[in-house]
Scaffold this active site. Structure first.
Site, PDB file in Angstrom:
ATOM      1  N   ASP A 214      61.186  39.817  27.951  1.00  0.00           N
ATOM      2  CA  ASP A 214      60.321  39.468  29.197  1.00  0.00           C
ATOM      3  C   ASP A 214      59.028  38.687  28.588  1.00  0.00           C
ATOM      4  O   ASP A 214      58.399  38.856  27.917  1.00  0.00           O
ATOM      5  CB  ASP A 214      59.697  40.635  29.688  1.00  0.00           C
ATOM      6  CG  ASP A 214      58.526  40.335  30.907  1.00  0.00           C
ATOM      7  OD1 ASP A 214      58.210  39.499  31.217  1.00  0.00           O
ATOM      8  OD2 ASP A 214      58.546  41.348  31.649  1.00  0.00           O
TER       9      ASP A 214
ATOM     10  N   TYR B 235      55.667  46.778  30.026  1.00  0.00           N
ATOM     11  CA  TYR B 235      55.054  46.872  31.454  1.00  0.00           C
ATOM     12  C   TYR B 235      55.596  48.178  32.171  1.00  0.00           C
ATOM     13  O   TYR B 235      56.787  48.162  32.155  1.00  0.00           O
ATOM     14  CB  TYR B 235      55.403  45.420  32.231  1.00  0.00           C
ATOM     15  CG  TYR B 235      54.937  45.346  33.711  1.00  0.00           C
ATOM     16  CD1 TYR B 235      53.571  45.821  34.083  1.00  0.00           C
ATOM     17  CD2 TYR B 235      56.050  45.203  34.501  1.00  0.00           C
ATOM     18  CE1 TYR B 235      53.446  45.520  35.424  1.00  0.00           C
ATOM     19  CE2 TYR B 235      55.892  45.035  35.971  1.00  0.00           C
ATOM     20  CZ  TYR B 235      54.584  45.419  36.348  1.00  0.00           C
ATOM     21  OH  TYR B 235      54.143  45.136  37.797  1.00  0.00           O
TER      22      TYR B 235
HETATM   23  C1  PLP Z   1      53.741  41.619  36.457  1.00  0.00           C
HETATM   24  C2  PLP Z   1      54.720  41.764  35.455  1.00  0.00           C
HETATM   25  C3  PLP Z   1      56.124  41.965  35.799  1.00  0.00           C
HETATM   26  C4  PLP Z   1      56.835  42.083  37.326  1.00  0.00           C
HETATM   27  O1  PLP Z   1      56.569  41.033  38.039  1.00  0.00           O
HETATM   28  P1  PLP Z   1      56.521  40.975  39.655  1.00  0.00           P
HETATM   29  O2  PLP Z   1      56.386  39.521  39.914  1.00  0.00           O
HETATM   30  O3  PLP Z   1      55.045  41.751  39.846  1.00  0.00           O
HETATM   31  O4  PLP Z   1      57.530  41.609  40.278  1.00  0.00           O
HETATM   32  C5  PLP Z   1      56.869  41.820  34.935  1.00  0.00           C
HETATM   33  N1  PLP Z   1      56.773  42.031  33.435  1.00  0.00           N
HETATM   34  C6  PLP Z   1      55.435  41.773  33.133  1.00  0.00           C
HETATM   35  C7  PLP Z   1      55.119  41.515  31.502  1.00  0.00           C
HETATM   36  C8  PLP Z   1      54.660  41.544  34.246  1.00  0.00           C
HETATM   37  O5  PLP Z   1      53.131  41.476  33.960  1.00  0.00           O
END
Ligand code: PLP
Length: 391
Positions: free
Chosen positions: A178, A106
């Protein structure tokens, strides 16, 4: 118990007045009847809450719920997914190290690394998780942590993370995954050996585009450190957002089941449309990581389908204008199907060369597939792409 049951089962059985839905503790602070009570609470010899930046019952209910889904010892909620990434990184590496960042990630993660962490002395290095020798070479050397996504944003790459994590650990490199795209419905990175898992709860777990929130999950010791960090840095969320997220999460299993089935159907339908140059969905046999996805992901391949249009940026522009049902929303994970444009939105932080290196260009749109009747979604795309190939 099965995942479908665990997401629905009430977290708290002893709520005030036996309320079926838990109350919202929309309070900045908690009152005490004497000084000793405060001293004991802040000293840690008594449980409870004193000030919401440091803790709140709604945070704990959501954190316990996520920890349960991820089979983590503990979790800490944060004001955003980005806050969770920061808390996770600083928990694994409180002082500067090398950040080994997956090439497929991301854009906001890259922005966080470059804008905040690099000036503090962390050094970001790209690593190709599909090249075992490159992973081993990157992990050797000065202290590092490794950041990756279970299903990558936006092209759905699924690296052999169990093997990557083994290689990293052999070199004493902790790994943060993530898990936003996969959600615990499809993937449990801690079972592959990951040290910390993070989510943007803003997306599928919240599921209704009505909040910004994140979570970091891992061992009890690490989460105690993360909790202290979140309180000190003010990365704390709002109680109402955490209440909403828990409410949304109750339907996570049924939403992901439907959305990922819809995603496979949409990907299959778009793959044969002549206006489509390429479809990126790990559930398709044509995806380079199909076999790894089949091995590592459970119950399907998630709800994100990316598509490169043969007609380039102009074709994307006219498709977006002609779609009736599907809206352009620079986010994902809603119950409704939405789409975004990684080059212009989520992956803006990457230079054109970096975008090119992973296959993000003006032709690529990222579709977050919802839970509609999928035939209506397919019809909308076929209508917007031109009727000549309508099936
Ligand atoms: C949107 C997203 C984030 C960040 O999250 P927020 O809630 O917008 O701060 C991190 N990792 C991935 C894969 C995302 O899609």
């Amino acid at each position: 118990m099965d995942f479908n049951t665990r997401v629905v089962a009430p977290e708290e059985r002893d709520t005030p007045d036996n309320a079926v839905s838990p109350p919202i503790f929309q309070t900045s602070a908690f009152a005490f009847h004497d000084v000793d009570a405060v001293d004991q609470l802040l000293g840690g010899s008594q449980g409870g809450y004193s000030y919401t930046r440091g803790g709140n019952p709604n945070f704990d209910a959501l954190a316990r719920f996520i920890a349960g889904l991820e089979h983590a010892e503990a979790a800490v909620v944060t004001a955003s997914g980005t806050g969770a990434l920061l808390a996770g990184i600083l928990t694994l590496a409180p002082s500067p190290v090398r950040l080994l960042v997956s090439r497929e990630i991301y854009g906001g993660t890259v922005g966080l690394s470059r804008r905040l962490l690099t000036p503090l002395g962390y050094r970001m290095e790209w690593v190709d998780l599909h090249d075992p020798a490159a992973v081993a070479a990157a992990c050797a050397g000065p202290p590092a942590i490794l950041l990756a996504e279970s299903i990558s944003n936006p092209l759905g790459r699924v690296a052999p993370l169990d093997e990557v994590i083994r290689t990293a650990h052999a070199a004493s490199v902790p790994v943060m995954i993530d898990n936003t795209f996969a959600t615990p419905f499809h993937a449990e990175p801690l079972a592959w050996g990951a040290d910390v898992v993070v989510h943007s709860l803003t997306k599928f777990i919240g599921g209704h585009s009505d909040l910004i929130l994140g979570v970091v999950a891992g061992s009890r010791d690490r989460m105690a450190a993360a909790r202290a960090l979140v309180a000190s840095a003010g990365l704390t969320p709002d109680p109402f957002a955490t209440w909403l997220a828990l409410r949304g999460a109750r339907t996570l299993a049924i939403r992901m089941e439907r959305a990922s089935a819809n995603a496979l159907a949409l990907a299959t339908a778009l793959e044969v449309h002549p206006a489509v140059h390429r479809v990126y969905y790990p559930g398709l046999a044509s995806h380079p990581d199909h076999a790894v996805a089949q091995r590592l992901l459970a119950r399907g391949s998630g709800a994100i389908v990316s598509v490169a249009l043969a007609g380039g940026y102009d074709a994307v522009q006219s498709m977006v204008r002609r779609l009736q049902l599907v809206r352009f929303v620079p986010s994902l994970g809603d119950v409704a199907t939405t789409l975004s444009h990684p080059k212009v939105a989520s992956h803006r932080e990457l230079s054109p060369d970096e975008q090119e290196a992973v296959g993000i260009d003006g032709r690529v749109v990222r579709i977050s597939v919802g839970i509609e009747q999928v035939a209506d979604v397919i019809d909308d795309f076929y209508g917007a792409l031109g009727k000549e190939a309508a099936s």
